[in-house]
Scaffold this motif. Structure first.
Motif, PDB file in Angstrom:
ATOM      1  N   UNK A 145     -33.829 -19.914  -1.282  1.00 12.51           N
ATOM      2  CA  UNK A 145     -35.321 -19.427  -1.043  1.00 12.51           C
ATOM      3  C   UNK A 145     -35.104 -18.050   0.178  1.00 12.51           C
ATOM      4  N   UNK A 146     -36.241 -17.031  -0.893  1.00 10.57           N
ATOM      5  CA  UNK A 146     -36.616 -15.945   0.312  1.00 10.57           C
ATOM      6  C   UNK A 146     -37.381 -14.815  -0.676  1.00 10.57           C
ATOM      7  N   UNK A 173     -30.638 -10.448  -1.452  1.00 10.53           N
ATOM      8  CA  UNK A 173     -29.566 -11.489  -2.098  1.00 10.53           C
ATOM      9  C   UNK A 173     -28.284 -11.451  -1.365  1.00 10.53           C
ATOM     10  N   UNK A 174     -27.513 -12.540  -1.655  1.00  5.30           N
ATOM     11  CA  UNK A 174     -26.422 -12.774  -1.147  1.00  5.30           C
ATOM     12  C   UNK A 174     -25.998 -12.567  -0.128  1.00  5.30           C
ATOM     13  N   UNK A 175     -26.488 -13.946   0.530  1.00  2.33           N
ATOM     14  CA  UNK A 175     -26.687 -13.627   2.388  1.00  2.33           C
ATOM     15  C   UNK A 175     -26.693 -12.174   2.468  1.00  2.33           C
ATOM     16  N   UNK A 176     -28.153 -11.581   2.532  1.00  2.00           N
ATOM     17  CA  UNK A 176     -28.386 -10.146   2.604  1.00  2.00           C
ATOM     18  C   UNK A 176     -27.610  -9.252   2.900  1.00  2.00           C
ATOM     19  N   UNK A 208     -30.387 -15.534  10.435  1.00  2.00           N
ATOM     20  CA  UNK A 208     -32.246 -16.512  11.162  1.00  2.00           C
ATOM     21  C   UNK A 208     -33.677 -15.728  10.680  1.00  2.00           C
ATOM     22  N   UNK A 209     -33.267 -14.169   9.931  1.00  2.00           N
ATOM     23  CA  UNK A 209     -34.350 -13.779  10.511  1.00  2.00           C
ATOM     24  C   UNK A 209     -34.831 -12.831  11.075  1.00  2.00           C
ATOM     25  N   UNK A 225     -26.835 -18.890   4.990  1.00  2.00           N
ATOM     26  CA  UNK A 225     -26.708 -17.747   4.223  1.00  2.00           C
ATOM     27  C   UNK A 225     -28.736 -16.928   5.247  1.00  2.00           C
ATOM     28  N   UNK A 226     -27.931 -15.149   5.522  1.00  2.00           N
ATOM     29  CA  UNK A 226     -29.565 -14.568   5.450  1.00  2.00           C
ATOM     30  C   UNK A 226     -30.455 -14.763   4.684  1.00  2.00           C
TER      31      UNK A 226
END
Length: 474
Positions: free
Chosen positions: A231-232, A461-464, A39-40, A456-457
């Motif tokens: 998105x990130x 990329x790819x879930x952190x 969740x960041x 996903x984080x």
């Protein structure tokens, strides 16, 4: 896992890791003091807890008890100190050198606490220690042993063939029994996007990153495949070396920033899986994003005006790219070439080899393509890429006012004042820097229906890049 990254020059030295293959590998086999959660938010990893002094110039990290490396050796405060010191000092070539430069001293307090004294206050310092370049490695006489690949992470490295593959087995003695559900993992370098797509569709791999966005719609129709778009802060960049002519002239840089049709790139390169960029690296979802900065538009008249101010009637340059930089990169340069023609700019795309792109082209040639994942906090992004002399300052940009703000914002604890500083820094990068940042790209990856996962984080990329320990077979 099929990865669009990995090259024969990769090593296990955490300070030199520069692509997502190595990012995932280092996350799998190592632990860091802190971890960016899905969740960041920030949570403890090798550290069990931490506390800061009131002025944020001193931090105490208490280590988790009972941690061991893969060979059974206990994780000690000496290992932590040596691991961070690996990236410090004037002779350091580590990509993490700039983000640990504010550390003045690291000492042990008893057998379970590491004390960091900083040159100035830094409210975001614990986030810095989550960087994938900063794993805790076993040490001998103050130096880390990175060559062995021994870590304290949830997976044990069994095979590492740079540019080809890596194999892992689950660490049965990992401190956290709520992660790492695969018995073993094989991560394969598949630089060619058609090869990655075919491997997933044929069932040769369970998941891939860097999905071919042109094929994403068709892939999503297959009942056994899932396309994920997250998105990130990932952004795609055309980096100009500001210490090399003609990019030494800011008018030339501004001409090139006005010569790119950002909306067209989002539509035709990202196929809508992203948004336009504004020539600075801070994402719209970040805490100090400058939403008052006018969005730069494609404007041939302004581009020509800036060329005239530089004393030029026209400009002839080349721009290097490769799918190693980002998927459809050369197509993006071709679109840039077409939009630049109306601006008096003759831009020639140069297709570079995928293998060795990061060692032989990026930061070696004056105008190159690059992707940046972004960072969870503004200071980390700016310090890694835009501070004077940083190892990964791929535009060689050095701005006195920016440097002053970079140091001051780090120690500023008043929220409003700090925001104003980061807003000005974004303005400086956008209007004086050497980075053309036309688009922010969603993380788009795919998996078969055997893979289970949570939210996903988005910090990588790819879930952190923590998919190894976060995913499972259903």
């Amino acid at each position: 896992m099929g990865k669009a990254h990995g090259q024969t020059t990769d090593t296990l030295d955490p300070g030199t890791a520069e692509n997502y293959f190595m990012n995932a590998l280092l996350h799998g086999i190592h632990g860091r003091l802190t971890e960016v959660a899905q969740d960041g938010t920030l949570k403890p990893e090798v550290a069990e807890s931490w506390e800061a002094s009131p002025d944020a110039t001193e931090y105490r990290f208490r280590l988790r008890q009972g941690l061991t490396f893969h060979d059974g050796k206990s994780v000690t405060v000496e290992d932590v100190i040596a691991s961070i010191n690996h990236h410090r000092g004037k002779d350091s070539t580590s990509a993490a050198g700039p983000i640990v430069a504010p550390i003045e001293e690291i000492t042990a307090e008893g057998s379970d606490t590491v004390v960091f004294k900083l040159k100035g206050g830094n409210a975001d310092f614990p986030f810095t220690l989550s960087d994938f370049h900063l794993p805790i490695c076993p040490s001998v006489d103050g130096k880390i042993d990175w060559r062995s690949g021994i870590g304290c992470g949830s997976y044990v490295l069994k095979v590492f063939n740079p540019g080809v593959l890596a194999r892992f087995e689950r660490n049965p003695n990992h401190w956290n029994q709520d992660v790492a559900w695969f018995d073993s993992i094989e991560m394969i370098t598949l630089l060619d996007q058609n090869a990655r797509t075919t491997a997933l569709v044929a069932g040769d791999v369970d998941a891939i990153d860097r999905v071919d966005l042109r094929a994403a719609g068709l892939m999503a129709r297959r009942p056994n495949l899932k396309i994920q778009s997250v998105p990130g802060n990932q952004h795609y960049v055309f980096a100009m070396a500001t210490n090399t002519d003609p990019f030494t002239d800011n008018h030339v840089r501004m001409a090139l920033k006005h010569a790119v049709n950002r909306e067209e790139l989002v539509e035709k390169i990202l196929f809508g899986y992203g948004s336009v960029g504004n020539d600075h690296p801070i994402g719209a979802g970040q805490r100090y994003f400058n939403h008052d900065l006018p969005q730069r538009q494609y404007d041939p008249d302004k581009a020509r005006w800036h060329l005239q101010q530089a004393g030029l009637d026209n400009l002839t340059i080349s721009l290097s790219g490769s799918d190693a930089a980002f998927v459809n990169n050369v197509d993006a340069i071709t679109l840039y070439q077409n939009s630049a023609k109306s601006c008096g700019i003759d831009l020639t795309p140069i297709r570079e080899p995928k293998d060795g792109y990061w060692s032989d082209v990026w930061m070696k040639k004056p105008f190159t393509s690059v992707y940046w994942a972004g960072r969870p906090v503004e200071d980390q992004m700016f310090t890694t890429v835009y501070s004077c002399g940083a190892s990964w300052n791929d535009t060689a940009w050095c701005n006195k006012r920016f440097q002053e703000l970079l140091v001051a914002a780090r120690s500023e604890l008043d929220e409003s004042t700090r925001r104003n500083m980061y807003w000005e820094m974004q303005d400086l990068v956008a209007n004086e820097g050497g980075a053309v940042i036309p688009m922010f790209a969603n993380y788009v990856f795919a998996m078969n229906d055997k893979i289970g996962h949570g939210a996903f984080g988005a910090n990588w990329d790819v879930d952190g890049e923590r998919w190894m320990e976060r995913w499972w077979f259903q």
